[in-house]
Design an enzyme around this catalytic site. Structure first.
Site, PDB file in Angstrom:
ATOM      1  N   SER A 124       0.982  -1.338   0.176  1.00  0.00           N
ATOM      2  CA  SER A 124      -0.028  -0.186  -0.157  1.00  0.00           C
ATOM      3  C   SER A 124       0.820   1.156  -0.211  1.00  0.00           C
ATOM      4  CB  SER A 124      -1.059   0.464   1.064  1.00  0.00           C
ATOM      5  OG  SER A 124      -2.001   0.755   1.221  1.00  0.00           O
ATOM      6  N   HIS A 150      -6.991  -6.366  -0.728  1.00  0.00           N
ATOM      7  CA  HIS A 150      -6.175  -5.525  -0.765  1.00  0.00           C
ATOM      8  C   HIS A 150      -4.893  -5.814   0.543  1.00  0.00           C
ATOM      9  CE1 HIS A 150      -4.364  -1.193  -0.561  1.00  0.00           C
ATOM     10  NE2 HIS A 150      -4.056  -1.138   0.329  1.00  0.00           N
ATOM     11  N   ASP A 157      -9.259  -5.388  -4.776  1.00  0.00           N
ATOM     12  CA  ASP A 157      -8.388  -4.301  -4.247  1.00  0.00           C
ATOM     13  C   ASP A 157      -8.790  -2.983  -4.562  1.00  0.00           C
ATOM     14  OD1 ASP A 157      -6.333  -3.036  -3.473  1.00  0.00           O
ATOM     15  OD2 ASP A 157      -4.763  -4.777  -4.490  1.00  0.00           O
TER      16      ASP A 157
END
Length: 311
Positions: free
Chosen positions: A110, A277, A250
């Site tokens: 991320s 995610h 995601d």
């Protein structure tokens, strides 16, 4: 089999301390796998399963970025203190303090993927490979795609979210309930969430200083200092083999991830069909296989000649 050695501690960073955990033995023949967590303002906990790679000979380094977890907390710092450059400097410092700057692989997830890519673009001599997991290439792209995902939520959910965002009442229970609808679709689709993911979430809630300053109240309402930031311009300079990972569901949608594939000269993209995610939690067996193959390819030349298939 003897237990894998684990060392924990802190290293100095400026006048502060960065907490780290090393699983395995650096300098034992394979590059260290350095895990850069997301947020910004989260902790290492939700990525702790990557420590399992130490059982296959990879020293694994986790750390908590400044402001959270076991590192120095600075709840009264000026908002301008929290910058991407601060966290890149912290990563550089950690690599040198732990003595692994001459032989390592970066795994960034991320926000951590963006940070790791930016670091890689400086072409550090000791970097052997890069993994960018579930990371947008820029926050403007991220924000445009958040509108797309929000429009697909069940009827009334986005209306509730936007009403509270306009009123500045994002701490309300109604807003939180609507927010979790998005999270259950696009952050982690497991129910209940694994304990390590909840641990990072609760750490960020306990001290939201960094997350709220740089990001905002949640994943899809980015009103913090990162809202105009990205790493797209840096990607063509990355010169190490790169594995890009994302989930079919995601919040880091294909639109936000594609610049890594298109602009990094030696990048491969793997999409996890049943994940959002957190593929390392949602599809752990396939994640281990994909990452393990990449590590063997870049970290132990000659051990395997196969490469990760593109997505």
């Amino acid at each position: 089999m003897a237990p894998t050695p684990t060392a924990k501690g802190t290293v100095p960073f400026r006048e502060y301390r960065t907490w780290y955990r090393v699983t395995g033995q650096p300098g034992s023949g394979r590059p260290a796998l350095v895990v850069v967590h997301g947020g910004p303002g989260s902790t290492h906990d939700y990525l702790i399963r990557l420590a399992d790679f130490a059982e296959h000979g990879w020293p694994v380094v986790h750390y908590d970025q400044l402001g959270n977890g076991g590192s120095t907390h600075l709840p009264d710092a000026d908002p301008g203190f929290w910058t991407p450059q601060l966290f890149r400097d912290e990563l550089d410092n950690l690599l040198h303090r732990l003595g692994i700057a001459d032989d390592y692989i970066l795994f960034g997830q991320s926000w951590g993927g963006m940070l790791a890519a930016w670091h890689a673009s400086t072409r550090p001599a000791g970097l052997r490979g890069l993994v960018v997991a579930n990371a947008p290439a820029s926050y403007p792209l991220w924000l445009s795609e958040m509108d797309v995902l929000r429009a697909q939520l069940p009827p009334g959910v986005d209306d509730t979210l936007r009403r509270h965002e306009a009123a500045g009442t994002t701490d309300s229970d109604e807003y939180l309930e609507a927010m979790l609808v998005f999270y259950s679709r696009h952050v982690c689709r497991l129910d209940p969430w694994p304990g390590e993911l909840m641990a990072s979430y609760l750490e960020a809630v306990t001290d939201p200083t960094v997350y709220r300053t740089m990001n905002g109240p949640n994943e899809f309402h980015v009103i913090g200092s990162l809202r105009d930031w990205g790493v797209i311009d840096h990607l063509p300079r990355i010169d190490v083999p790169t594995l890009v990972l994302s989930g079919r569901h995601d919040e880091a949608t294909p639109v936000t991830v594609r610049p890594y594939q298109d602009l990094i000269p030696n990048a491969r993209w793997e999409i996890f069909e049943d994940s959002s995610h957190a593929p390392h939690l949602e599809e752990p067996e396939r994640f281990t296989e994909v990452l393990g193959t990449f590590l063997d390819t870049v970290g132990a030349p000659g051990a395997r000649t196969t490469t990760v298939s593109g997505g």
